[in-house]
Design an enzyme around this catalytic site. Sequence first.
Site, PDB file in Angstrom:
ATOM      1  CB  SER A   1      -0.972  -0.007   1.180  1.00  0.00           C
ATOM      2  OG  SER A   1      -0.301  -0.261   2.390  1.00  0.00           O
TER       3      SER A   1
ATOM      4  CG  HIS B   1      -0.820  -5.252   2.187  1.00  0.00           C
ATOM      5  ND1 HIS B   1      -0.229  -5.025   3.405  1.00  0.00           N
ATOM      6  CD2 HIS B   1      -0.755  -4.051   1.519  1.00  0.00           C
ATOM      7  CE1 HIS B   1       0.171  -3.761   3.473  1.00  0.00           C
ATOM      8  NE2 HIS B   1      -0.135  -3.149   2.342  1.00  0.00           N
TER       9      HIS B   1
ATOM     10  CG  HIS C   1       6.116  -8.791   8.372  1.00  0.00           C
ATOM     11  ND1 HIS C   1       7.090  -8.001   7.815  1.00  0.00           N
ATOM     12  CD2 HIS C   1       5.010  -8.021   8.462  1.00  0.00           C
ATOM     13  CE1 HIS C   1       6.582  -6.798   7.600  1.00  0.00           C
ATOM     14  NE2 HIS C   1       5.324  -6.785   7.980  1.00  0.00           N
TER      15      HIS C   1
ATOM     16  NE  ARG D   1       2.418  -3.517  12.400  1.00  0.00           N
ATOM     17  CZ  ARG D   1       2.256  -3.710  11.087  1.00  0.00           C
ATOM     18  NH1 ARG D   1       1.717  -2.758  10.338  1.00  0.00           N
ATOM     19  NH2 ARG D   1       2.630  -4.833  10.513  1.00  0.00           N
TER      20      ARG D   1
ATOM     21  CG  ASP E   1      -3.285  -7.843   9.088  1.00  0.00           C
ATOM     22  OD1 ASP E   1      -3.841  -6.764   9.337  1.00  0.00           O
ATOM     23  OD2 ASP E   1      -2.443  -7.978   8.186  1.00  0.00           O
TER      24      ASP E   1
HETATM   25  N1  CMX Z   1       1.416 -19.636   6.468  1.00  0.00           N
HETATM   26  C1  CMX Z   1       1.833 -20.535   5.529  1.00  0.00           C
HETATM   27  N2  CMX Z   1       2.880 -20.337   4.733  1.00  0.00           N
HETATM   28  C2  CMX Z   1       3.570 -19.198   4.901  1.00  0.00           C
HETATM   29  C3  CMX Z   1       3.239 -18.247   5.874  1.00  0.00           C
HETATM   30  C4  CMX Z   1       2.093 -18.495   6.654  1.00  0.00           C
HETATM   31  N3  CMX Z   1       1.648 -17.617   7.572  1.00  0.00           N
HETATM   32  N4  CMX Z   1       4.116 -17.224   5.812  1.00  0.00           N
HETATM   33  C5  CMX Z   1       4.974 -17.516   4.820  1.00  0.00           C
HETATM   34  N5  CMX Z   1       4.641 -18.715   4.264  1.00  0.00           N
HETATM   35  C6  CMX Z   1       5.253 -19.362   3.102  1.00  0.00           C
HETATM   36  C7  CMX Z   1       5.121 -18.458   1.890  1.00  0.00           C
HETATM   37  O1  CMX Z   1       3.834 -18.598   1.286  1.00  0.00           O
HETATM   38  C8  CMX Z   1       6.247 -18.948   1.017  1.00  0.00           C
HETATM   39  O2  CMX Z   1       5.846 -20.157   0.413  1.00  0.00           O
HETATM   40  P1  CMX Z   1       6.282 -20.501  -1.109  1.00  0.00           P
HETATM   41  O3  CMX Z   1       7.785 -20.446  -1.114  1.00  0.00           O
HETATM   42  O4  CMX Z   1       5.722 -21.854  -1.342  1.00  0.00           O
HETATM   43  O5  CMX Z   1       5.682 -19.429  -1.960  1.00  0.00           O
HETATM   44  C9  CMX Z   1       7.327 -19.287   2.049  1.00  0.00           C
HETATM   45  O6  CMX Z   1       6.640 -19.495   3.294  1.00  0.00           O
HETATM   46  C10 CMX Z   1       8.366 -18.202   2.244  1.00  0.00           C
HETATM   47  O7  CMX Z   1       7.695 -17.011   2.608  1.00  0.00           O
HETATM   48  P2  CMX Z   1       8.429 -15.922   3.530  1.00  0.00           P
HETATM   49  O8  CMX Z   1       9.705 -15.545   2.845  1.00  0.00           O
HETATM   50  O9  CMX Z   1       8.507 -16.401   4.930  1.00  0.00           O
HETATM   51  O10 CMX Z   1       7.383 -14.747   3.514  1.00  0.00           O
HETATM   52  P3  CMX Z   1       7.061 -13.715   2.332  1.00  0.00           P
HETATM   53  O11 CMX Z   1       7.920 -12.526   2.532  1.00  0.00           O
HETATM   54  O12 CMX Z   1       7.113 -14.359   0.997  1.00  0.00           O
HETATM   55  O13 CMX Z   1       5.539 -13.370   2.623  1.00  0.00           O
HETATM   56  C11 CMX Z   1       3.672 -12.807   3.925  1.00  0.00           C
HETATM   57  C12 CMX Z   1       5.154 -12.576   3.706  1.00  0.00           C
HETATM   58  C13 CMX Z   1       3.164 -11.838   4.987  1.00  0.00           C
HETATM   59  C14 CMX Z   1       2.919 -12.515   2.607  1.00  0.00           C
HETATM   60  C15 CMX Z   1       3.443 -14.272   4.362  1.00  0.00           C
HETATM   61  O14 CMX Z   1       4.074 -14.503   5.611  1.00  0.00           O
HETATM   62  C16 CMX Z   1       1.980 -14.658   4.450  1.00  0.00           C
HETATM   63  O15 CMX Z   1       1.385 -15.030   3.428  1.00  0.00           O
HETATM   64  N6  CMX Z   1       1.354 -14.555   5.682  1.00  0.00           N
HETATM   65  C17 CMX Z   1      -0.054 -14.806   5.835  1.00  0.00           C
HETATM   66  C18 CMX Z   1      -0.849 -13.617   5.305  1.00  0.00           C
HETATM   67  C19 CMX Z   1      -0.712 -12.417   6.234  1.00  0.00           C
HETATM   68  O16 CMX Z   1      -0.843 -12.526   7.440  1.00  0.00           O
HETATM   69  N7  CMX Z   1      -0.485 -11.234   5.640  1.00  0.00           N
HETATM   70  C20 CMX Z   1      -0.456  -9.969   6.396  1.00  0.00           C
HETATM   71  C21 CMX Z   1       0.942  -9.341   6.498  1.00  0.00           C
HETATM   72  C22 CMX Z   1       0.867  -8.006   7.215  1.00  0.00           C
HETATM   73  C23 CMX Z   1       0.168  -6.974   6.380  1.00  0.00           C
HETATM   74  O17 CMX Z   1       0.687  -6.606   5.310  1.00  0.00           O
HETATM   75  O18 CMX Z   1      -0.923  -6.543   6.768  1.00  0.00           O
END
Ligand code: CMX
Length: 462
Positions: free
Chosen positions: A267, A297, A343, A352, A398
Amino acid sequence: MYRFSRASTARTARSFRLALRSYSTKEPTLKETFAASLPHKIEQVKALRAAHGEDKLQETTMNMVYGGQRGMINLIWEGSVLDPEEGIKFRGYSIPEISEKLPKAPNSSQPLPEGMFWLLLTGEIPTAAQVKALSAELHARSTLPEHVSEILAHTPKDLHPMAQLCLAVNALESESSFAKAYDRGLAKSDYWQYVFEDSLDLIAKLPTVAAIIYRNVFHDGVVAATDANLDYSANFSKQLGYNSEEFAELMRMYLTIHTDHEGGNVSAHTTHLVGSTLSSPYLSLAAGFNGLAGPLHGKANQEVLGWLLKLKEVIGANGGKAEVEAYLRETLSSGRVVPGYGHAVLRKTDPRYSAQRLFAQKHLPDFPLFKLVSQVYEIAPKILAEKQKIKNPWPNVDAHSGVLLQYYGLTEQSYYTVLFAVSRAFGVLPQLIIDRAYGLPLERPKSFSTEKLAEKFKFKLP
Ligand code: CMX
């Protein structure tokens, strides 16, 4: 279609003008404070660039390019810096520090987001009088043009509230003083002044837009008139239809902690990117909101609630550790993410999340959903850490917010990201003003195709 429940628009406008007068202070206004800080700041940037402008910040690897630019330093963001271990610092202050230092409403223990906006833009902690004057100024700017409420009145109720918000913010473009001044012919050195005006107008109008969406979609379409005697968060709470002081406290905290999380999140980055084309703050913020609406996000706050309610249903009243563990494993094995965990930058519990946990411990320690969130917090990090690819097994912002809203009766989870968006405006608009004040150029990074990358390394693609 929404309608104000009390006071005619004319009477409301009169009370705003009176409030503005009564809250005027002899101390410098926000615009004066920012303008006064600008020459020195620009001097600092010039000096730094003159000394190190051609020095390398880091090596960029191909994995960074394919991997969503993780860890790649490619943005200037003055309001906050995110440390993987320490968490967010807003102009050098941690969340507990801003809670202590920023001005508060009478009898409140939470900081006011109006003060946060001041801090993010100027780097200075405002006085209570300055924040009061800013609150009054926001009240005075809050009137919506008719066509925006008309658009929302004709929007299908089942259109996601974030899509409605983006529509409305785009439609507010009609109010952009920047776009109008640019069309007339505007010197580059004056851009920021108009972006500043639009930013304040936008922040001022967002609660009414957001409240119209909430009241139209989930209630009777009646929105309480704004009350110039209330701070921004208490006023917004009232417009949503929540009149308790405790809910206003929640909003003060919520709107303060969701503001800013450095520049790389979608964002923030999108608002900045679109703004670099000299699209108005309205169009730039709407673009940022479109990004916030994604489930990875801001929409994760909605996803978390759905996930928790399902967990509650699956494990029943007597569910224990083993059942929660099984549910977590089932989520992962079905290829879904555990929402609210993980994250892109953080490598510990999001401060937070901790701030919201403290709020819950104080105000709703026995609420069953809070107990469930706490139980998940005890178990999820261990389960997630078993998957080596997950870099951060800890909860993010979140994971907690929806439960607090549920406690106070705001149970419509598809609305939650709209609240995040109202707060996010306070964080991304200061940087948009700074972008124009610094005269930052159109953003235009270089891209390569896979073939071009292979050619660079003299690699024969299989
Ligand atoms: N549950 C399951 N798998 C997860 C995970 C979770 N909570 N967090 C990361 N992973 C997975 C990723 O999907 C990725 O898998 P692939 O390699 O198969 O694609 C792998 O672990 C590596 O990811 P990462 O390097 O640890 O995390 P990223 O930087 O790629 O992604 C985020 C960060 C937030 C998108 C991810 O942790 C996620 O999807 N979390 C759940 C959604 C969420 O809570 N989002 C809110 C974030 C805060 C915000 O912006 O508001």
